[in-house]
Design a protein around this motif. Sequence first.
Motif, PDB file in Angstrom:
ATOM      1  N   ASP A 143      -7.191  -5.402   3.089  1.00 47.75           N
ATOM      2  CA  ASP A 143      -7.006  -6.753   2.562  1.00 47.75           C
ATOM      3  C   ASP A 143      -7.472  -6.842   1.108  1.00 47.75           C
ATOM      4  O   ASP A 143      -6.823  -7.488   0.267  1.00 47.75           O
ATOM      5  N   GLU A 144      -8.604  -6.220   0.819  1.00 49.85           N
ATOM      6  CA  GLU A 144      -9.104  -6.208  -0.567  1.00 49.85           C
ATOM      7  C   GLU A 144      -8.107  -5.522  -1.491  1.00 49.85           C
ATOM      8  O   GLU A 144      -7.830  -5.998  -2.602  1.00 49.85           O
ATOM      9  N   GLU A 147      -4.985  -7.756  -1.989  1.00 43.80           N
ATOM     10  CA  GLU A 147      -5.240  -8.842  -2.932  1.00 43.80           C
ATOM     11  C   GLU A 147      -5.220  -8.331  -4.374  1.00 43.80           C
ATOM     12  O   GLU A 147      -4.732  -9.011  -5.280  1.00 43.80           O
ATOM     13  N   LYS A 148      -5.749  -7.129  -4.599  1.00 43.12           N
ATOM     14  CA  LYS A 148      -5.731  -6.556  -5.946  1.00 43.12           C
ATOM     15  C   LYS A 148      -4.303  -6.275  -6.399  1.00 43.12           C
ATOM     16  O   LYS A 148      -3.944  -6.499  -7.558  1.00 43.12           O
ATOM     17  N   SER A 151      -2.639  -9.563  -7.266  1.00 45.41           N
ATOM     18  CA  SER A 151      -3.123 -10.037  -8.573  1.00 45.41           C
ATOM     19  C   SER A 151      -2.498  -9.229  -9.703  1.00 45.41           C
ATOM     20  O   SER A 151      -2.155  -9.777 -10.764  1.00 45.41           O
ATOM     21  N   LYS A 166       3.321 -17.516  -5.310  1.00 43.19           N
ATOM     22  CA  LYS A 166       2.587 -17.213  -4.088  1.00 43.19           C
ATOM     23  C   LYS A 166       2.961 -18.153  -2.940  1.00 43.19           C
ATOM     24  O   LYS A 166       2.900 -17.774  -1.767  1.00 43.19           O
TER      25      LYS A 166
END
Length: 361
Positions: A143-144, A147-148, A151, A166
């Motif tokens: 998940d991290e 998200e990166k 972004s 989004k």
Amino acid sequence: MGKQKENNHFISRFQLKHFLCAPPPKKPGKNYVWVYDAKRAPEPRNIRFVASSPNFYGEDDDILEDAFAKIEGRSGSIFKDILANPTGISRHSKELGDLFWILAFRTRSMRERIRGSVTSAISLMAETASSKLARTRYKEAIDERLEKEISKELSGLNVFDRLRVKNSAEFQSRLRFVRTQIEGALTSGVFDDVMRTGFERTARFLENTTALDEGHNEGLRGFLDSGGQCPDSIRPAHWHVIPSDERNFVLSDAGTFAVTSSGSICPLIGISSDWNEVYLPISPSMTVVGARHSDRPKLNVTEIVTGSISTSYEEFYAEVYSQQLGERASKEINTANELIGSTALKGVVAGAWGRRGSELT
């Protein structure tokens, strides 16, 4: 500088010389000591070949060997002074604190116990790679990463356009598809197998290569380059001498040992800051003790001998032959061996999975 000294001592010869025995028959010379091994019968050996290993401090140069030789020269005079004048031990408190630390840190006992602790931790990571805790960590990490990536993909847009994209149906559809694939992979155990295989390979690598040996030597070199000083947080505040009129003390191949705040005996460095006293026999008749308190040391002569034997990794050294010591060597060597206890090890692995103090399930 070319390598000249292939036989490197990890227990100093100046220490061994204080435990010398008479030379064995038909072996004229000097500087013999009784060696008590966990797997072999006791025998007297010349200290030139005791507590040493070929190229233990590296094959390329003698930098570490030469640095230790200088330390040994200074330390030998301190030992002599303490043996001659035990009541004056406090004037050597700074040097003794540094010496205790390096004597424990430089040994094969420490290197192999570090190797065992690291490989045990990695093996436990492999065993728990399919646990609920591990899978939760995989999902968090993915998940991290997701998200990166999102972004990064939207980095060229202003805040309003980022929100518009989004929240769009197309973006949300793509995101659901990706998350579905992730959930499927987690449920199927794909990540479990990949992680387990990776940990198993890492454990085998550390067991079968010199990577950890080289890391240990780098750590020693860095420690000496920075001044070779015992960290203030664990430096003993008080020093004591315990005599043995019967000359019972033996020298461990672990260099030193400690008594924890709970009263357990264990190798020095593995206990971090959880210690009350540290012990080093400097001759058959005298042991030096560093303590956090000003009270008399906890252990008596018999208990100090037990501490030296139980924290030895492979062998210990004595002035005399004793059938009893031989029997104890086969039964007690390496019985107080944990740098990291099983409970602490589980805590380390749980922390690696992102859950401090969590159970490994």
